[in-house]
Design a protein around this motif. Structure first.
Motif, PDB file in Angstrom:
ATOM      1  N   TYR A   1      23.543  54.091  36.947  1.00  0.00           N
ATOM      2  CA  TYR A   1      23.821  52.663  37.111  1.00  0.00           C
ATOM      3  C   TYR A   1      22.149  51.974  36.923  1.00  0.00           C
ATOM      4  O   TYR A   1      21.453  51.817  34.826  1.00  0.00           O
ATOM      5  N   CYS A   2      21.155  52.766  36.814  1.00  0.00           N
ATOM      6  CA  CYS A   2      19.379  52.059  36.726  1.00  0.00           C
ATOM      7  C   CYS A   2      19.566  53.009  35.753  1.00  0.00           C
ATOM      8  O   CYS A   2      18.885  52.358  34.888  1.00  0.00           O
TER       9      CYS A   2
ATOM     10  N   GLY B   1      25.966  48.270  32.973  1.00  0.00           N
ATOM     11  CA  GLY B   1      24.820  49.230  32.352  1.00  0.00           C
ATOM     12  C   GLY B   1      24.023  49.231  31.201  1.00  0.00           C
ATOM     13  O   GLY B   1      22.959  49.283  30.539  1.00  0.00           O
TER      14      GLY B   1
ATOM     15  N   GLN C   1      14.065  41.257  30.703  1.00  0.00           N
ATOM     16  CA  GLN C   1      15.100  41.396  31.577  1.00  0.00           C
ATOM     17  C   GLN C   1      16.424  40.488  31.503  1.00  0.00           C
ATOM     18  O   GLN C   1      16.064  38.981  31.578  1.00  0.00           O
TER      19      GLN C   1
ATOM     20  N   ALA D   1      21.110  51.562  33.003  1.00  0.00           N
ATOM     21  CA  ALA D   1      20.703  50.515  32.728  1.00  0.00           C
ATOM     22  C   ALA D   1      18.937  50.632  31.438  1.00  0.00           C
ATOM     23  O   ALA D   1      18.739  50.106  30.975  1.00  0.00           O
TER      24      ALA D   1
ATOM     25  N   GLY E   1      26.250  42.915  37.751  1.00  0.00           N
ATOM     26  CA  GLY E   1      25.758  43.851  38.244  1.00  0.00           C
ATOM     27  C   GLY E   1      25.375  44.738  40.000  1.00  0.00           C
ATOM     28  O   GLY E   1      25.883  44.813  40.866  1.00  0.00           O
TER      29      GLY E   1
ATOM     30  N   ILE F   1      23.013  46.525  29.444  1.00  0.00           N
ATOM     31  CA  ILE F   1      21.821  46.184  29.399  1.00  0.00           C
ATOM     32  C   ILE F   1      20.517  47.136  28.499  1.00  0.00           C
ATOM     33  O   ILE F   1      19.425  46.215  28.059  1.00  0.00           O
ATOM     34  N   ALA F   2      21.374  48.219  28.614  1.00  0.00           N
ATOM     35  CA  ALA F   2      20.662  49.492  28.051  1.00  0.00           C
ATOM     36  C   ALA F   2      20.207  48.516  26.257  1.00  0.00           C
ATOM     37  O   ALA F   2      19.309  49.027  25.569  1.00  0.00           O
TER      38      ALA F   2
END
Length: 226
Positions: A164-165, A9, A135, A168, A143, A12-13
């Motif tokens: 997690y959502c 996460g 993305q 991210a 993930g 991704i962030a």
């Protein structure tokens, strides 16, 4: 599972290409609304991926060393090796290398006259379409392979998936809220952030790829050999 999702996460962030694109979306006319649509579409992709995985597993983690468990660990290993190879490739090709064209995480940097250069004219629908396009799908796939171990009979699994959502998407949410309540200050600081990312994009991509790759490889090897 929780530790894996936290690192994925975070990766991704802070993924440079999607962060830069979102800064450009916010800088357009009506950027706050376009940014909100972007975030909603971004989250919708996460929910869709998680839903597919959980429907496939039935919300029950596979038994250790079972074919599904082994396949999930092998998938994470393959993604980790790919990230390591990509990070090393970008590092070796250097800032001026002609081979700086691809990304295993699912995004490609565009030329100034390409996608990034046209973001000032996007509509709300285009902003929604850009979210899944930008993305880092390699990391999203990692993930998804991790979520296979989710056990929906425990509340902690729901909390881990929600976190997690949220993690991210945290960088996008932070920029959206900042732009909404302090637009003048946000315009200046996000402009500086965009400049910094564009200046250090290679180093950032290499760092994210190598750190995430090393983690995924080590974790998947440990799971496969335990």
């Amino acid at each position: 599972m929780v530790l894996d999702l936290v690192l994925i996460g975070l990766a991704i962030a802070v993924f440079p290409l999607s962060v830069t694109a979102f800064v450009l979306v916010l800088s357009t006319r009506g950027g706050v609304w376009k940014g909100l649509i972007f975030i909603l579409a971004w989250l919708a992709c996460f929910v869709a991926v998680l839903a597919v995985v959980l429907l496939t597993t039935g919300g029950e983690p596979p038994a250790p060393r079972s074919p599904p468990s082994t396949a999930a660990s092998a998938a994470k290993l393959a993604i980790g090796v790919g990230l390591l190879g990509y990070g090393w490739h970008r590092h070796r090709s250097g800032p001026g290398g002609r081979e700086r064209t691809g990304s295993p995480a699912g995004c490609r940097p565009k030329s100034p006259g390409g996608l990034m250069g046209r973001l000032d004219r996007i509509s709300l629908w285009t902003a929604a379409g850009l979210a899944p396009l930008l993305q880092p799908w390699g990391l999203v796939a990692a993930g998804a392979a991790t979520v296979v171990d989710a056990d929906l009979s425990h509340t902690s699994s729901y909390l881990a998936l929600f976190a997690y959502c949220l993690l991210a998407t945290s960088s996008l949410l932070t920029m959206e809220v900042y732009t909404t309540f302090a637009p003048d200050s946000a315009r200046v600081r996000l402009g500086r952030l965009r400049t910094w990312i564009e200046t250090h994009q290679e180093q950032a991509l290499v760092t994210v790829a190598l750190v995430a790759g090393l983690f995924l490889v080590s974790r998947s090897i440990a799971q496969l050999t335990s």
